[in-house]
Design an enzyme around this catalytic site. Structure first.
Site, PDB file in Angstrom:
ATOM      1  N   ASN A   9       5.991   0.431  -4.097  1.00 17.10           N
ATOM      2  CA  ASN A   9       5.665   1.824  -4.408  1.00 17.10           C
ATOM      3  C   ASN A   9       6.422   2.691  -3.413  1.00 17.10           C
ATOM      4  OD1 ASN A   9       4.585   4.329  -4.838  1.00 17.10           O
ATOM      5  ND2 ASN A   9       2.493   3.796  -4.242  1.00 17.10           N
ATOM      6  N   LYS A  11       6.724   5.789  -3.335  1.00 13.88           N
ATOM      7  CA  LYS A  11       6.110   7.112  -3.148  1.00 13.88           C
ATOM      8  C   LYS A  11       7.201   8.190  -3.274  1.00 13.88           C
ATOM      9  CE  LYS A  11       2.430   4.822  -0.743  1.00 13.88           C
ATOM     10  NZ  LYS A  11       1.347   4.843   0.232  1.00 13.88           N
ATOM     11  N   HIS A 101      -3.748   5.550  -7.985  1.00 12.58           N
ATOM     12  CA  HIS A 101      -3.477   5.354  -6.559  1.00 12.58           C
ATOM     13  C   HIS A 101      -4.383   6.300  -5.757  1.00 12.58           C
ATOM     14  CE1 HIS A 101      -1.484   5.291  -2.692  1.00 12.58           C
ATOM     15  NE2 HIS A 101      -0.928   4.163  -3.079  1.00 12.58           N
ATOM     16  N   GLU A 103      -3.849   8.088  -3.274  1.00 14.82           N
ATOM     17  CA  GLU A 103      -3.260   9.394  -2.940  1.00 14.82           C
ATOM     18  C   GLU A 103      -3.438  10.355  -4.116  1.00 14.82           C
ATOM     19  OE1 GLU A 103       0.563   7.882  -1.722  1.00 14.82           O
ATOM     20  OE2 GLU A 103      -0.397   7.018   0.045  1.00 14.82           O
ATOM     21  N   GLU A 173      -6.504  -1.706  -2.954  1.00 15.76           N
ATOM     22  CA  GLU A 173      -5.891  -1.003  -1.828  1.00 15.76           C
ATOM     23  C   GLU A 173      -6.971  -0.257  -1.047  1.00 15.76           C
ATOM     24  OE1 GLU A 173      -1.383  -0.288  -2.569  1.00 15.76           O
ATOM     25  OE2 GLU A 173      -2.499   1.476  -3.169  1.00 15.76           O
ATOM     26  N   GLY A 179      -0.794   2.965   4.846  1.00 12.53           N
ATOM     27  CA  GLY A 179       0.072   3.749   5.727  1.00 12.53           C
ATOM     28  C   GLY A 179      -0.452   3.884   7.147  1.00 12.53           C
ATOM     29  N   SER A 218      -0.499  -1.569   4.173  1.00 13.32           N
ATOM     30  CA  SER A 218       0.204  -2.023   5.378  1.00 13.32           C
ATOM     31  C   SER A 218       0.657  -3.480   5.302  1.00 13.32           C
ATOM     32  CB  SER A 218      -0.658  -1.776   6.631  1.00 13.32           C
ATOM     33  OG  SER A 218      -0.919  -0.395   6.786  1.00 13.32           O
TER      34      SER A 218
HETATM   35  P1  13P Z   1       1.706   1.046   2.816  1.00 15.06           P
HETATM   36  O1  13P Z   1       2.242  -0.334   2.499  1.00 15.06           O
HETATM   37  O2  13P Z   1       2.745   1.980   3.339  1.00 15.06           O
HETATM   38  O3  13P Z   1       0.473   0.962   3.668  1.00 15.06           O
HETATM   39  O4  13P Z   1       1.245   1.702   1.419  1.00 15.06           O
HETATM   40  C1  13P Z   1       0.467   0.959   0.551  1.00 15.06           C
HETATM   41  C2  13P Z   1       0.399   1.669  -0.732  1.00 15.06           C
HETATM   42  O5  13P Z   1      -0.166   2.754  -0.830  1.00 15.06           O
HETATM   43  C3  13P Z   1       1.056   1.052  -1.895  1.00 15.06           C
HETATM   44  O6  13P Z   1       0.684   1.674  -3.077  1.00 15.06           O
END
Ligand code: 13P
Length: 257
Positions: A9, A11, A101, A103, A173, A179, A218
């Site tokens: 992903n 982003k 997701h 976010e 997740e 992150g 992560s």
């Molecule tokens: P990170 O791997 O940067 O923690 O992000 C995970 C994520 O949100 C994947 O969709």
């Protein structure tokens, strides 16, 4: 046996130039067997929408590299300024779409009901949703992890039926691990993955047995192997580490062991 799957992903990151070099480098690693055996690991790249066409054009046949979107509208066409339809995503060559997701749930107020309606629209167009579920730190500390995850899954099953779960990937997740560099331990992740599979199994054992459930939060090459070794963890949804071709390839490699 379930095939492993690793999705990146990206982003809201990248430029035309960085997308080209990332995909080029990763494709070379995949072709040389250094990014997961194609028979054992499916790989998905989910770039920002503007670059989906570039990635599709750069993905050679025969290396099991699919492209996914990070979001899609709950509608197929019409007066929805700024939205992108699942019809368009399918036409441009997307196979997967990330939905729900954290976010998007947190920053764009996507409720369980909205996520479920997006899931239904994606399925109509033959896209495979990567459905994200997961709890906040506050919810974990309150002992509500399983309730939250089951509520998020139930919204989709209530609208689309349990058979729809056979046409998706579930991504667990935990919000506190995204992150932050704080990865769930393999035991913590495995516990939740097992609960998800059991929850689905109560409704359909065959669908539960075949369901790919991936972990995100992560994940790096250094911790991927221990996570993917767990019985109910079938791969990963990778954020930051998917922007580095060698690191992403090493994670894909870990999923095929
Ligand atoms: P990170 O791997 O940067 O923690 O992000 C995970 C994520 O949100 C994947 O969709």
């Amino acid at each position: 046996m379930r095939k492993a799957i690793v999705a990146g992903n990206w982003k809201m990151n990248g430029s035309g130039a960085s997308v080209s070099s990332l995909v080029e480098e990763f494709v070379a690693l995949r072709q040389n067997g250094l990014a997961g055996d194609c028979d054992l690991v499916d790989v998905v790249m989910c770039p920002p929408e503007l670059f989906i066409g570039n990635v599709v054009a750069m993905s050679p046949a025969g290396i099991s590299l699919s492209v996914g979107a990070q979001n899609a509208s709950h509608e197929l066409s019409g007066a929805f300024t700024g939205e992108v339809s699942p019809v368009m995503l399918a036409e441009i060559g997307c196979k997967y779409v990330i939905l729900g997701h954290s976010e998007r749930r947190a920053l764009y107020a996507e409720s369980d009901a909205i996520v479920a309606s997006k899931f239904a629209a994606a399925l109509k167009e033959g896209l495979l949703p990567i459905l994200c579920v997961g709890e906040t730190l506050q919810e974990r500390e309150a002992g509500a992890t399983i309730d939250v995850v089951e509520r998020q899954l139930a919204a989709v099953v209530e609208l689309c039926g349990i058979a729809a779960v056979a046409k998706c990937v579930v991504a667990y997740e935990p919000v506190w691990a995204i992150g932050t560099g704080l990865t769930a331990s393999p035991e913590q992740a495995q516990d939740v993955h097992k609960s998800i599979r059991s929850w689905v199994a109560k409704q359909d054992a065959a669908i539960a047995a075949g369901l790919q459930i991936v972990y995100g939060g992560s994940v790096k090459s250094a911790n991927a192997k221990a996570l993917f070794a767990c019985e109910d963890i079938d791969g990963g949804l990778i954020g930051g580490a998917s922007l580095d071709a060698k690191e992403f390839a090493a994670i894909c490699q870990a999923a095929g062991c």
